[in-house]
Design a protein around this motif. Structure first.
Motif, PDB file in Angstrom:
ATOM      1  N   UNK A   1       0.814  -1.211   0.000  1.00  0.00           N
ATOM      2  CA  UNK A   1       0.000   0.000   0.000  1.00  0.00           C
ATOM      3  C   UNK A   1       0.845   1.256   0.000  1.00  0.00           C
ATOM      4  N   UNK A   2       1.410   1.595  -1.149  1.00  0.00           N
ATOM      5  CA  UNK A   2       2.308   2.752  -1.235  1.00  0.00           C
ATOM      6  C   UNK A   2       1.853   3.700  -2.328  1.00  0.00           C
ATOM      7  N   UNK A   3       0.566   3.942  -2.385  1.00  0.00           N
ATOM      8  CA  UNK A   3      -0.023   4.762  -3.432  1.00  0.00           C
ATOM      9  C   UNK A   3       0.585   6.160  -3.501  1.00  0.00           C
ATOM     10  N   UNK A   4       0.783   6.777  -2.336  1.00  0.00           N
ATOM     11  CA  UNK A   4       1.247   8.158  -2.300  1.00  0.00           C
ATOM     12  C   UNK A   4       2.659   8.336  -2.841  1.00  0.00           C
ATOM     13  N   UNK A   5       3.410   7.254  -2.912  1.00  0.00           N
ATOM     14  CA  UNK A   5       4.794   7.358  -3.373  1.00  0.00           C
ATOM     15  C   UNK A   5       4.910   7.492  -4.884  1.00  0.00           C
TER      16      UNK A   5
ATOM     17  N   UNK B   1       5.111   3.739 -12.432  1.00  0.00           N
ATOM     18  CA  UNK B   1       5.195   3.414 -11.008  1.00  0.00           C
ATOM     19  C   UNK B   1       4.357   2.179 -10.740  1.00  0.00           C
ATOM     20  N   UNK B   2       4.934   1.213 -10.032  1.00  0.00           N
ATOM     21  CA  UNK B   2       4.246  -0.027  -9.682  1.00  0.00           C
ATOM     22  C   UNK B   2       4.127  -0.124  -8.170  1.00  0.00           C
ATOM     23  N   UNK B   3       2.918  -0.384  -7.705  1.00  0.00           N
ATOM     24  CA  UNK B   3       2.687  -0.648  -6.290  1.00  0.00           C
ATOM     25  C   UNK B   3       1.627  -1.737  -6.173  1.00  0.00           C
ATOM     26  N   UNK B   4       1.128  -1.956  -4.961  1.00  0.00           N
ATOM     27  CA  UNK B   4       0.074  -2.948  -4.776  1.00  0.00           C
ATOM     28  C   UNK B   4      -1.301  -2.319  -4.923  1.00  0.00           C
ATOM     29  N   UNK B   5      -1.639  -1.432  -3.987  1.00  0.00           N
ATOM     30  CA  UNK B   5      -2.908  -0.709  -4.020  1.00  0.00           C
ATOM     31  C   UNK B   5      -2.676   0.716  -4.515  1.00  0.00           C
TER      32      UNK B   5
END
Length: 255
Positions: free
Chosen positions: A182-186, A198-202
């Motif tokens: 859960x690193x959406x803001x990054x 950019x790749x994250x989970x959520x």
């Protein structure tokens, strides 16, 4: 190996002491009855510590469950409701619990982010994504530029699909940053570094318009799906180096 010896083995490469700002309590979270003498013969691996997975591990005969998301996050929590059920499942079955959170996100090569980078074939790897003064992600370049559809297919297991795909940037992606979970803001850090994707989970609602306005491609591979990587890499390392029976317990949340 005993529980204490096994945790020392895990920490010899995960190195929780290098992540002092991680609020999660890394390492042994629940011991067994004889942590310094009982031989650990079976270790189950999973993403999440919960009642269901603890009971499945016990059913298989595991002495220890190793997870990415443990049960204790630095604060005091009453043993009531769901938290009681989870704790009881471990204690009643003499099942120990080891959890490694940020150390398992950040580790090179056994963590979630470097594991995903390896799956995608990224080159020229460098640390990316700083949280509370800790570097937790990785950035790099694809050997051959890919479309967001091609990149999405490579990111997750066969038969799975990503949760979010936002084609807001270049048609062909060369550079990208990865932070699992859960690193959406990054996504803002990815924009600041001029990355193509950019790749994250959520990926959260509140970052949608920012990503579109800044013209960056985003993939949300799923919190669970992007964080099965590290536990499986640690499991493979343990099976290769020690005479311990291991099993991955796959219980997707699809989130």
């Amino acid at each position: 190996m005993t529980l204490i010896e096994l945790d020392q083995y895990f920490n010899s490469f995960l190195k929780k002491e290098n992540y002092p700002s991680d609020p999660s309590l890394n390492g042994i979270q629940i011991q067994n009855k004889e942590p310094s003498s009982k031989e650990i013969k079976k270790v189950a691996f999973a993403v999440d510590a919960c009642e269901l997975i603890a009971l499945e591990a016990a059913k298989w005969g595991a002495d220890l469950l190793f997870v990415h998301h443990g049960l204790f996050w630095g604060g005091c929590e009453l043993l009531r409701g769901s938290h009681y059920k989870r704790i009881a499942a471990f204690i009643e079955n003499d099942l120990a619990l080891c959890a490694y959170h940020i150390p398992l996100d950040a580790n090179n090569p056994y963590g979630n982010n470097y594991g995903l980078a390896s799956r995608l074939g990224l080159k020229n790897l460098n640390p990316f994504g700083f949280w509370r003064g800790m570097s937790i992600g990785v950035k790099g370049e694809l050997e051959k530029p890919l479309s967001i559809d091609e990149l999405s297919q490579k990111l997750v297991r066969q038969g799975k699909s990503v949760n979010v795909k936002l084609p807001f940037g270049k048609d062909l992606i060369k550079s990208l940053g990865i932070i699992s979970g859960g690193a959406s803001e990054d996504v803002e850090q990815a924009v600041e570094e001029g990355l193509d994707a950019y790749i994250t989970g959520e990926f959260a609602h509140e970052q949608y318009h920012y990503a579109k306005e800044m013209g960056i491609n985003v993939i949300g591979g799923g919190h669970y799906e992007t964080e099965i990587v590290g536990v499986n890499l640690v499991m493979q390392k343990l099976m290769k180096e020690k005479s311990i029976d291991c099993k991955f317990l796959d219980f997707p949340t699809n989130l």
